[in-house]
Scaffold this motif. Sequence first.
Motif, PDB file in Angstrom:
ATOM      1  N   THR A   1       0.851  -1.193   0.000  1.00 20.77           N
ATOM      2  CA  THR A   1       0.000   0.000   0.000  1.00 20.77           C
ATOM      3  C   THR A   1       0.885   1.240   0.000  1.00 20.77           C
ATOM      4  O   THR A   1       1.760   1.376   0.852  1.00 20.77           O
ATOM      5  CB  THR A   1      -0.909   0.015   1.245  1.00 20.77           C
ATOM      6  N   THR A   2       0.662   2.134  -0.955  1.00 19.49           N
ATOM      7  CA  THR A   2       1.494   3.327  -1.072  1.00 19.49           C
ATOM      8  C   THR A   2       0.633   4.559  -1.289  1.00 19.49           C
ATOM      9  O   THR A   2      -0.547   4.472  -1.655  1.00 19.49           O
ATOM     10  CB  THR A   2       2.498   3.199  -2.237  1.00 19.49           C
ATOM     11  N   VAL A   3       1.259   5.726  -1.077  1.00 20.51           N
ATOM     12  CA  VAL A   3       0.616   7.026  -1.311  1.00 20.51           C
ATOM     13  C   VAL A   3       1.591   7.881  -2.113  1.00 20.51           C
ATOM     14  O   VAL A   3       2.808   7.782  -1.925  1.00 20.51           O
ATOM     15  CB  VAL A   3       0.263   7.728   0.013  1.00 20.51           C
ATOM     16  N   ASP A   4       1.079   8.727  -2.997  1.00 24.62           N
ATOM     17  CA  ASP A   4       1.946   9.521  -3.870  1.00 24.62           C
ATOM     18  C   ASP A   4       2.425  10.807  -3.209  1.00 24.62           C
ATOM     19  O   ASP A   4       2.717  11.798  -3.869  1.00 24.62           O
ATOM     20  CB  ASP A   4       1.231   9.848  -5.181  1.00 24.62           C
ATOM     21  N   THR A   5       2.530  10.830  -1.876  1.00 25.64           N
ATOM     22  CA  THR A   5       3.018  12.000  -1.167  1.00 25.64           C
ATOM     23  C   THR A   5       3.657  11.566   0.129  1.00 25.64           C
ATOM     24  O   THR A   5       3.342  10.489   0.659  1.00 25.64           O
ATOM     25  CB  THR A   5       1.865  12.980  -0.850  1.00 25.64           C
ATOM     26  N   ASP A   6       4.591  12.385   0.646  1.00 27.11           N
ATOM     27  CA  ASP A   6       5.154  12.092   1.962  1.00 27.11           C
ATOM     28  C   ASP A   6       4.272  12.638   3.074  1.00 27.11           C
ATOM     29  O   ASP A   6       4.559  12.467   4.262  1.00 27.11           O
ATOM     30  CB  ASP A   6       6.568  12.654   2.090  1.00 27.11           C
ATOM     31  N   GLY A   7       3.182  13.306   2.687  1.00 27.74           N
ATOM     32  CA  GLY A   7       2.225  13.799   3.672  1.00 27.74           C
ATOM     33  C   GLY A   7       2.674  15.020   4.429  1.00 27.74           C
ATOM     34  O   GLY A   7       2.078  15.379   5.454  1.00 27.74           O
ATOM     35  N   LYS A   8       3.680  15.746   3.930  1.00 26.10           N
ATOM     36  CA  LYS A   8       4.167  16.933   4.630  1.00 26.10           C
ATOM     37  C   LYS A   8       3.876  18.168   3.786  1.00 26.10           C
ATOM     38  O   LYS A   8       4.601  18.487   2.844  1.00 26.10           O
ATOM     39  CB  LYS A   8       5.663  16.804   4.907  1.00 26.10           C
ATOM     40  N   PHE A   9       2.786  18.852   4.107  1.00 20.36           N
ATOM     41  CA  PHE A   9       2.405  20.080   3.415  1.00 20.36           C
ATOM     42  C   PHE A   9       1.379  20.807   4.274  1.00 20.36           C
ATOM     43  O   PHE A   9       0.880  20.265   5.275  1.00 20.36           O
ATOM     44  CB  PHE A   9       1.839  19.781   2.018  1.00 20.36           C
ATOM     45  N   VAL A  10       1.056  22.033   3.893  1.00 20.32           N
ATOM     46  CA  VAL A  10       0.092  22.852   4.641  1.00 20.32           C
ATOM     47  C   VAL A  10      -1.107  23.144   3.753  1.00 20.32           C
ATOM     48  O   VAL A  10      -0.950  23.510   2.583  1.00 20.32           O
ATOM     49  CB  VAL A  10       0.732  24.172   5.113  1.00 20.32           C
ATOM     50  N   LEU A  11      -2.285  22.940   4.315  1.00 21.50           N
ATOM     51  CA  LEU A  11      -3.526  23.285   3.627  1.00 21.50           C
ATOM     52  C   LEU A  11      -4.053  24.595   4.215  1.00 21.50           C
ATOM     53  O   LEU A  11      -4.354  24.678   5.415  1.00 21.50           O
ATOM     54  CB  LEU A  11      -4.571  22.184   3.799  1.00 21.50           C
ATOM     55  N   GLN A  12      -4.154  25.603   3.374  1.00 20.97           N
ATOM     56  CA  GLN A  12      -4.709  26.879   3.813  1.00 20.97           C
ATOM     57  C   GLN A  12      -6.245  26.777   3.903  1.00 20.97           C
ATOM     58  O   GLN A  12      -6.850  25.869   3.333  1.00 20.97           O
ATOM     59  CB  GLN A  12      -4.307  27.985   2.843  1.00 20.97           C
ATOM     60  N   PRO A  13      -6.879  27.682   4.633  1.00 19.67           N
ATOM     61  CA  PRO A  13      -8.349  27.642   4.738  1.00 19.67           C
ATOM     62  C   PRO A  13      -9.012  27.582   3.363  1.00 19.67           C
ATOM     63  O   PRO A  13      -8.678  28.358   2.467  1.00 19.67           O
ATOM     64  CB  PRO A  13      -8.683  28.936   5.474  1.00 19.67           C
ATOM     65  N   GLY A  14      -9.913  26.613   3.195  1.00 21.25           N
ATOM     66  CA  GLY A  14     -10.638  26.454   1.937  1.00 21.25           C
ATOM     67  C   GLY A  14      -9.866  25.712   0.859  1.00 21.25           C
ATOM     68  O   GLY A  14     -10.414  25.390  -0.201  1.00 21.25           O
ATOM     69  N   GLU A  15      -8.597  25.420   1.085  1.00 17.18           N
ATOM     70  CA  GLU A  15      -7.775  24.761   0.057  1.00 17.18           C
ATOM     71  C   GLU A  15      -8.084  23.262  -0.011  1.00 17.18           C
ATOM     72  O   GLU A  15      -8.385  22.615   0.994  1.00 17.18           O
ATOM     73  CB  GLU A  15      -6.295  24.972   0.357  1.00 17.18           C
ATOM     74  N   GLN A  16      -7.996  22.718  -1.245  1.00 18.17           N
ATOM     75  CA  GLN A  16      -8.149  21.282  -1.476  1.00 18.17           C
ATOM     76  C   GLN A  16      -6.874  20.711  -2.090  1.00 18.17           C
ATOM     77  O   GLN A  16      -6.160  21.405  -2.797  1.00 18.17           O
ATOM     78  CB  GLN A  16      -9.327  20.989  -2.414  1.00 18.17           C
TER      79      GLN A  16
END
Length: 372
Positions: free
Chosen positions: A105-120
Motif C-alpha cells: 500500500t502506497t501514497v503519492d506524497t510524503d504527507g508533509k504540506f500545509v492546507l490553507q483555509p478552503g484549500e483542497q
Amino acid sequence: MDSSTLKRPFLAAGLLGVVAVSYVASATLMRSSDAGLQATATESDDHSDTDFQEPVADAGLKLDFSSVDFGTVFEGMKLTQAIVLTNSAAWPIKMVGVNSSCGCTTVDTDGKFVLQPGEQRSITVQLNTTNNLGRLEKTVSLYAHERGSRFKFLITLKAVSLPLVLLDKDNVDLGMVPADQEGKADIQIRMMRQPEAAKSEPTVRFLTVPENVKAELTEVPPTEGAVKQWQMTVTVRGSDIPEESVNADIVIMTPSTAEAVMRIPVRAHQHSWVSCEPSRISFGALREGAVTSTVRLSCEPGQTFEVMDVQFHQNNAGLTASYDQKTSSVSVTAAGSDTAGGFFQDSLRIHYTCNAGPRQTLIVPVTGYRMR
C-alpha cells in the motif's frame, strides 16, 4: 453515512477457475467518519501513533472517502484511487506525515504540506495485489496538526485477489497401468489476465519432470474468460513404472506473482493381478513364545506370477518371513515377549513378477505389542 460507487470493468473468475464471467465490479467508497475524541498536543512534526487520536466531529480536515473497496480483482494488479483533502476550517492545517500498513500500500506524497483555509489537495492511494491472494484489507494513515490538536485519519483499502493462473486439476492420479498400456491425463492451465508491465511474453514452462513420466505443454485457444491457455498432457507407460510406483511432482514456472512455481503431484502404480489375504497383519499382544501368521497370495484366472523374495523394510522388529511356493503363501513369525517389549511395526515386502512382466512389490503392514 453517505456512500458512492466507482465503477471498474474487469474479468472475474472463481477461485477454482471453473467458470470465469465478464462483469463490472464496483469500488465502494465510504465517506470519512465524523466521530472521534478531542486531543491536544504541541506542533512537533513527530507522528508516532501514540501521540495522535481520531479526528473530532468539528475537525477542519475533511476526506471525501475513508474506505475504498476495489471488489474482486486479480493478483498482480495495481489499484489506485484519488482522495481529496479539504480544509474546511478558518485556519491552516499542517499535514506532518503518512504511513501505510504494509509495503503493498502506497501514497503519492510524503504527507508533509500545509492546507490553507478552503484549500483542497488530491492524493492517490494504491493497493498492489502482487504476491497477494485472498481477501485483502489494508490501511493508510494521514497525520495532521490542527490548532494544537493531533489527528490521525485512516483510509481503508479492500479487495479480493484471485489467482492469475488457474489449473483445472491440481494433481494426476493414473491408478494402475498395465505393462503393455499407458495412462494419460490432460490439465488445462488458464491465465486470466495479461500481467502488468511484463518484460516478455508470459508463458508456462517445465522446471522438472519426474523420471518415467512424459509431459508436454501446448498453447491452445483460451476458454472460460482466459486471455491465454495451455494444455499439459501427462503420460506414463506401464512398462516404465518402477517397482513400487510413480509418486513425484511435475514442477512448472508460471506468470503468477503469488504462485510462480507450481507443483503437480503425479501418481501411477504397476497393474497387478496378484492380491493377498489378509492385506495387513496384526499380532495383537504377544506373551512368551513365537507366533506365526500366514498371508495367502492369489492371482486372477488365466494369469501367472512368481515370487522372487520376501523381506522386511526395517528388519529390526524381531520378525521373520518365508515363502511356500506350493501353497502360494508367506509365513510371518513374530518373536514373543522374551524379545524387547513394547509396540513394534514393520512392512513385509513381497517382490514378484506378474505374467513375466517387470518386478513388482506387494506391501503388507505388520504390527503388534510385546507384553513386558
